[in-house]
Design an enzyme around this catalytic site. Structure first.
Site, PDB file in Angstrom:
ATOM      1  CG  HIS A  77      -4.554  12.854   8.607  1.00 49.82           C
ATOM      2  ND1 HIS A  77      -3.778  13.776   9.278  1.00 49.82           N
ATOM      3  CD2 HIS A  77      -3.795  11.734   8.499  1.00 49.82           C
ATOM      4  CE1 HIS A  77      -2.603  13.238   9.555  1.00 49.82           C
ATOM      5  NE2 HIS A  77      -2.591  12.005   9.094  1.00 49.82           N
ATOM      6  CB  CYS A  78     -11.388  13.042  10.004  1.00 56.60           C
ATOM      7  SG  CYS A  78     -13.168  13.198   9.926  1.00 56.60           S
ATOM      8  N   GLY A  79     -12.002  16.149   9.470  1.00 59.10           N
ATOM      9  CA  GLY A  79     -12.520  17.383  10.033  1.00 59.10           C
ATOM     10  C   GLY A  79     -13.084  17.204  11.433  1.00 59.10           C
TER      11      GLY A  79
END
Length: 178
Positions: free
Chosen positions: A58-60
């Site tokens: 869940h990271c850019g």
């Protein structure tokens, strides 16, 4: 001595020679992500360049799984090994291994080796990342990419902001594969 009797000795000599070519920091077994199966990193990486990446679900930068998979697809047959190490050191990991596996395998079609969640920095860092930090630097965020040659030497490393398909990375991979 009969050939059958020699086979176990030849297998032992072969595995011993293989282990002798593996850097100590990669001479470990790790469990694959959301699996009961282990992988021997020494056997997987022996005499091959390796791209090691600390990942998060869940990271850019999670979209970089697509470029990592493209590198794996393009260069695996030539010898490149891509290893993904999910980490929650930056608080952007999935809540479970099942969720992390879904992100990697289902959402991004990852087929390169993904391992169980790993500490990548600090006093609890996995020895692999301790060695990468010693040779270059500890990851400051998710999706740091470390290119290691067949002898276990860090060739270069890049931050999250450098896409896996950046020319700098691709050129260094291609140089190692020659």
């Amino acid at each position: 001595m009969k050939v059958k009797a020699l086979l176990p000795l030849l297998a032992l000599a072969s595995s011993t020679a293989l282990a002798g070519q593996c850097p100590a920091w990669l001479d470990v077994e790790k469990r694959k992500l959301h699996s009961k199966d282990n992988v021997n990193l020494c056997q997987l990486t022996a005499d091959k360049p390796v791209l090691i990446v600390n990942t998060a679900s869940h990271c850019g930068f999670t979209g970089q799984f697509e470029q990592l998979e493209a590198l794996h697809d393009k260069y695996a047959e030539q010898g490149l090994v891509v290893l993904g190490f999910p980490s929650n050191n930056f608080f952007q990991a999935a809540d479970s291994e099942a969720e992390a596996a879904e992100v990697c395998y289902k959402n991004y079609g990852v087929s390169f080796t993904m391992l169980t969640e790993t500490e990548v920095r600090g006093s609890d860092a996995d020895p692999i990342f301790v060695e990468l930090a010693r040779q270059g630097g500890a990851p400051k965020w998710n999706f740091y990419k470390y290119l290691v040659d067949a002898d276990g030497n860090l060739v270069d490393y890049w931050s999250s902001k450098t896409s896996p398909d950046d020319d700098k990375i691709v050129q260094k991979i291609e140089t190692l594969l020659k």
